[in-house]
Write a protein that holds these residues in place. Sequence first.
Motif, PDB file in Angstrom:
ATOM      1  N   ARG A  16      42.320  36.877  43.268  1.00 29.48           N
ATOM      2  CA  ARG A  16      42.214  37.959  43.836  1.00 29.48           C
ATOM      3  C   ARG A  16      41.095  38.870  43.347  1.00 29.48           C
ATOM      4  N   ARG A  17      40.106  38.205  42.864  1.00 29.76           N
ATOM      5  CA  ARG A  17      39.268  39.167  42.027  1.00 29.76           C
ATOM      6  C   ARG A  17      37.970  39.428  43.052  1.00 29.76           C
ATOM      7  N   ASP A  41      33.037  50.126  49.739  1.00 29.43           N
ATOM      8  CA  ASP A  41      31.698  49.909  49.793  1.00 29.43           C
ATOM      9  C   ASP A  41      31.314  48.812  49.925  1.00 29.43           C
ATOM     10  N   ALA A  42      30.025  48.485  50.545  1.00 28.74           N
ATOM     11  CA  ALA A  42      29.473  47.088  50.870  1.00 28.74           C
ATOM     12  C   ALA A  42      28.511  46.637  49.910  1.00 28.74           C
ATOM     13  N   ASP A  43      28.946  45.567  49.018  1.00 28.05           N
ATOM     14  CA  ASP A  43      28.132  45.273  47.963  1.00 28.05           C
ATOM     15  C   ASP A  43      27.498  43.961  48.040  1.00 28.05           C
ATOM     16  N   GLY A  44      27.857  43.192  49.065  1.00 26.30           N
ATOM     17  CA  GLY A  44      27.351  41.956  49.215  1.00 26.30           C
ATOM     18  C   GLY A  44      27.324  40.965  48.049  1.00 26.30           C
ATOM     19  N   SER A 116      36.416  54.917  36.242  1.00 30.60           N
ATOM     20  CA  SER A 116      35.993  53.703  35.699  1.00 30.60           C
ATOM     21  C   SER A 116      36.790  52.554  35.915  1.00 30.60           C
ATOM     22  N   ARG A 117      36.478  51.375  36.011  1.00 31.28           N
ATOM     23  CA  ARG A 117      37.341  50.159  36.102  1.00 31.28           C
ATOM     24  C   ARG A 117      37.371  49.481  34.963  1.00 31.28           C
ATOM     25  N   GLN A 118      38.339  49.042  34.459  1.00 27.40           N
ATOM     26  CA  GLN A 118      38.570  48.219  33.418  1.00 27.40           C
ATOM     27  C   GLN A 118      39.056  46.616  33.708  1.00 27.40           C
ATOM     28  N   GLY A 119      38.030  45.768  33.871  1.00 28.74           N
ATOM     29  CA  GLY A 119      37.750  44.614  34.536  1.00 28.74           C
ATOM     30  C   GLY A 119      37.407  44.526  35.897  1.00 28.74           C
ATOM     31  N   GLU A 120      37.171  43.345  36.451  1.00 25.54           N
ATOM     32  CA  GLU A 120      36.667  43.233  37.719  1.00 25.54           C
ATOM     33  C   GLU A 120      37.628  43.093  38.886  1.00 25.54           C
ATOM     34  N   ILE A 121      38.354  44.538  38.899  1.00 21.95           N
ATOM     35  CA  ILE A 121      39.412  44.520  39.937  1.00 21.95           C
ATOM     36  C   ILE A 121      39.005  45.449  41.016  1.00 21.95           C
ATOM     37  N   ALA A 122      39.731  45.301  42.176  1.00 23.94           N
ATOM     38  CA  ALA A 122      39.398  46.186  43.281  1.00 23.94           C
ATOM     39  C   ALA A 122      40.512  47.306  43.000  1.00 23.94           C
ATOM     40  N   VAL A 123      40.113  48.540  43.381  1.00 25.78           N
ATOM     41  CA  VAL A 123      41.064  49.831  43.323  1.00 25.78           C
ATOM     42  C   VAL A 123      41.506  50.273  44.483  1.00 25.78           C
ATOM     43  N   THR A 124      42.950  50.681  44.751  1.00 25.97           N
ATOM     44  CA  THR A 124      43.501  51.281  45.859  1.00 25.97           C
ATOM     45  C   THR A 124      43.505  53.017  45.508  1.00 25.97           C
ATOM     46  N   ASP A 162      35.796  48.899  46.058  1.00 25.49           N
ATOM     47  CA  ASP A 162      35.392  48.437  44.862  1.00 25.49           C
ATOM     48  C   ASP A 162      35.483  46.715  45.333  1.00 25.49           C
ATOM     49  N   ILE A 163      35.804  46.324  46.198  1.00 24.24           N
ATOM     50  CA  ILE A 163      35.979  45.114  46.743  1.00 24.24           C
ATOM     51  C   ILE A 163      34.812  44.144  46.601  1.00 24.24           C
TER      52      ILE A 163
END
Length: 280
Positions: A16-17, A41-44, A116-124, A162-163
Motif C-alpha cells: 500500500r505504498r 493531488d494527481a501526480d502521474g 512533511s511525510r516521513q517515508g513514502e506514505i499516503a496521508v489522511t 499524497d497517493i
Amino acid sequence: MTTTRALAADAPRTVRRLAVGVLAVGLLALTTACGGSGDDDADGGASATAAARVPASAAADATADATQEVTEEPTEDEATESPELTAPATVLAAGAVADGAPAVVSGAGPATVTYSRQGEIAVTAALDCSACTGEVVISASDRGGEPWGEGPAPFTGTYLLDIMTSTAADRDVWVVAEGPWTLTLASWNELPPITGPQSGTGSAVLYLSEAGSGFDVSYTPVGEGDSVSIRAYSDVASTDSGPDSRLLGDTEAFTESVDLPLPGVVAITTNGSWTLTPRP
C-alpha cells in the motif's frame, strides 16, 4: 491500523505504498469534471508538477485581447463567479507525519497547515469543522485553486492525500473557514480495520480489512452540484486476476459493483450519501 499488522496474508507492507500512478490521468479528468468534490493531488507517478493543470499561454491571452474589436459584457454567471481560491496567510506547522505518529493542528479562521511525510506514505486529513460557521473549504497548493471538499458548516470530512506523490517534500493543506476547527493528519497505515457494510454522508477514507473480490457501492447526491469521486486501492499484490486500483465517480445517483481484490482502502469524496458493501 498499527505498524505491526500485516496488510494482507503473504503480502509485504509496501503493497500500500505509492505505486499507483496509472490513475493520475483519470483522476485529474474526474476531478475537473466533478468540480468542488474532487480529491487528492494527481501526480502521474512522477511528480506533482508534471500532472498539474497547464495554464493558458500568457502570450496567447495578450494577443487575443489586443485583436478583439468588441468588448463583451460579462454574463451573469461570470459576474457572480467566486474568486479563485488562494492560500490563507496564516501558517500553522503540523510537523512530520509518519507511521504511528499523526499530527494534530487546531485553528480558528482560515489557515495554511504545513506538514512533511516521513517515508513514502499516503496521508489522511480529517477535518472537524463542526463548530464553524458559513462556508468551509479544504484544499492545497497543488490543487490549482480547486477544493478537495467544500460545504456549509457544520462540516466534517476525511480525505486521502499524497497517493500520487513520489517524494517526501513539504506539503500543505488549506482550511478556509470561520470559527474553530481541528485537522488531524495521519499515515494511511493507521486506518482502523472495518468489516461489513458501511454507510455515511460526506467524505471518508475506509480500510476494508476482510479478504474479498470487491465491493458494491451506491451514491445519492445531497443537492444540485454535488458529485462523488471514489478511489480504491488493493492491499493484495497485483496479479493477472484483476487490477490493484480503481477510480470512479458521477454527478448523479448510481449503484455499481467494483471488482478489486480486498483488503484495501476506499476513499470517498462527496457531500452526498453513500453505502459500501464488501463482497466475499
